[in-house]
Design an enzyme around this catalytic site. Structure first.
Site, PDB file in Angstrom:
ATOM      1  NE  ARG A  31     -43.677  80.941 -48.668  1.00 35.98           N
ATOM      2  CZ  ARG A  31     -43.671  81.407 -47.583  1.00 35.98           C
ATOM      3  NH1 ARG A  31     -42.601  81.169 -46.686  1.00 35.98           N
ATOM      4  NH2 ARG A  31     -44.406  82.445 -47.437  1.00 35.98           N
ATOM      5  CE  LYS A  78     -47.661  81.160 -45.606  1.00 36.95           C
ATOM      6  NZ  LYS A  78     -47.173  80.564 -44.351  1.00 36.95           N
ATOM      7  CD  GLU A 135     -43.480  74.484 -40.073  1.00 41.56           C
ATOM      8  OE1 GLU A 135     -43.463  75.601 -40.159  1.00 41.56           O
ATOM      9  OE2 GLU A 135     -43.584  73.632 -41.221  1.00 41.56           O
TER      10      GLU A 135
END
Ligand code: PLP
Length: 351
Positions: free
Chosen positions: A95, A197, A233
């Site tokens: 990721r 992120k 989310e």
């Protein structure tokens, strides 16, 4: 290169001043951090452990001026026989690399990432809480550390890992949280960076989060930026709903962070015979769900006790933990903590 003396103090109870029963999710400085650097277009250098402390950085650093930065988050658990367990760390490495591509930063070989995580954890092993008392939160950062004036990628990048012992994210273990649906501000837009992120995604959610907290909510639930009606989310965790024993979670389409916990819960639920759908979830559906819970490394699996959307407030399970959330929480944490057999091959043991 710093030479490490062997870590003699591995008796966690000998660490004075830590009340393992009552510490939450806060930063506690530990002994070491791990650092590797890379020039733009070059190879990653040799990584090294350094005493935990401040980084020296140019005020012109791309991370400070233009937000060229990513973070990761994973945990190490200490078992009863004093092994140290990591949960799916290669997922974090992959990721991070997807994010590095999006943010014009060099990727880091998965092996280098894993080696760095191991070094950082082992050098700080005396800070890993005793079994059942918490975990060591591991925070890797990839930042554009070199200085630039015009908007451009940094001439130098730094990968750093620091760690901190943590207890429960929300006090009281598996206590249901109260969420507020945000229908004005959005966390991410199509084509933006919501799916990685990157550091810039987080300060903007503070405003809504602080307002919600001021009104007694635990956190904010975001809707999609196009139609303002599909659930995305929470500020730092993914969301699931259960209706008639079918589990649904918003599909990944670039605006939602692909959580490692989310992926693991989907796989675990499948393996336990649940039907799991990744699909658009209308906020109205959430309001008539049997159960709602959120997932993330920090929160693990946390039931949602109520959702407030405009003037409507819906409570789930009378404030009790829903049975699906409870089952999946236990299934996941027993693997993470080494209590259950790791049939999925998710655990990396460090010693
Ligand atoms: C980190 C994060 C998550 C959870 O990801 P995990 O890999 O499960 O920890 C979910 N949403 C956002 C916005 C995040 O930053």
């Amino acid at each position: 290169m710093l030479v490490l003396s062997p870590c003699v103090c591995d008796d966690v109870d000998a660490l004075s001043g830590i009340d393992w029963e009552n510490f939450g999710f806060g930063l506690r400085p530990t002994d070491f951090m791990y650092i590797i650097k890379c020039k733009r277009g070059g190879e990653w250098g040799k990584g090294e452990l350094q005493p935990f402390g401040n980084l020296e950085i140019s005020p012109a650093a791309a991370v400070l001026n233009y937000g060229q930065g990513l973070f990761e988050g994973l945990k190490a658990y200490r078992t009863a026989d004093d092994s140290i367990l990591l949960f799916r760390p290669e997922e974090n490495a992959m990721r991070l690399n997807a994010g590095a591509d999006r943010m014009s930063m060099p990727s880091l070989p998965v092996d280098t990432f894993l080696h760095a995580v191991k070094q950082a954890v082992l050098a700080n092993r005396r800070w890993i809480p005793p079994p059942g008392k918490g975990s060591l939160y591991i925070r890797p950062l990839l930042i554009g550390s070199g200085g630039v004036l015009g908007l451009a990628p940094a001439p130098e990048f730094t990968f750093v890992i620091y760690v901190s012992p943590v207890g429960c994210y929300f006090k009281g273990g598996l206590a249901p949280i109260d969420l507020k649906v945000e229908s004005f501000y959005h966390r991410a837009a199509p084509g933006g960076t919501g799916g990685v992120k990157t550091i810039g995604n987080y300060a903007p959610v503070l405003k809504t989060q602080l307002t919600a907290k001021g009104k007694g909510y635990s956190d904010v639930l975001y809707l999609d930026a196009v139609e303002n009606k599909y659930v995305e989310e929470v500020s730092s965790c993914n969301i699931f709903m259960v209706k008639d024993n079918v589990i649904s979670t918003p599909e990944l389409k670039g605006t939602i962070l692909p959580g490692v916990t989310r992926k693991s819960i989907i796989e675990l639920a499948h393996s336990r015979g649940y039907e799991v759908l990744e699909r658009p979830v209308d906020v109205e559906e959430l309001l008539v769900a049997d159960e709602v819970f959120c997932t993330g490394t920090a929160v693990v699996v946390n039931p949602v006790g109520s959702i407030t959307y405009e003037s409507r407030r819906v409570k789930y399970n009378n404030g009790e933990v829903g049975k699906v959330a409870q089952e999946l929480y236990e299934a996941l944490t027993s693997i993470q903590m080494g209590h259950a057999e790791d049939k999925m091959g998710w655990i990396v043991q460090l010693n």
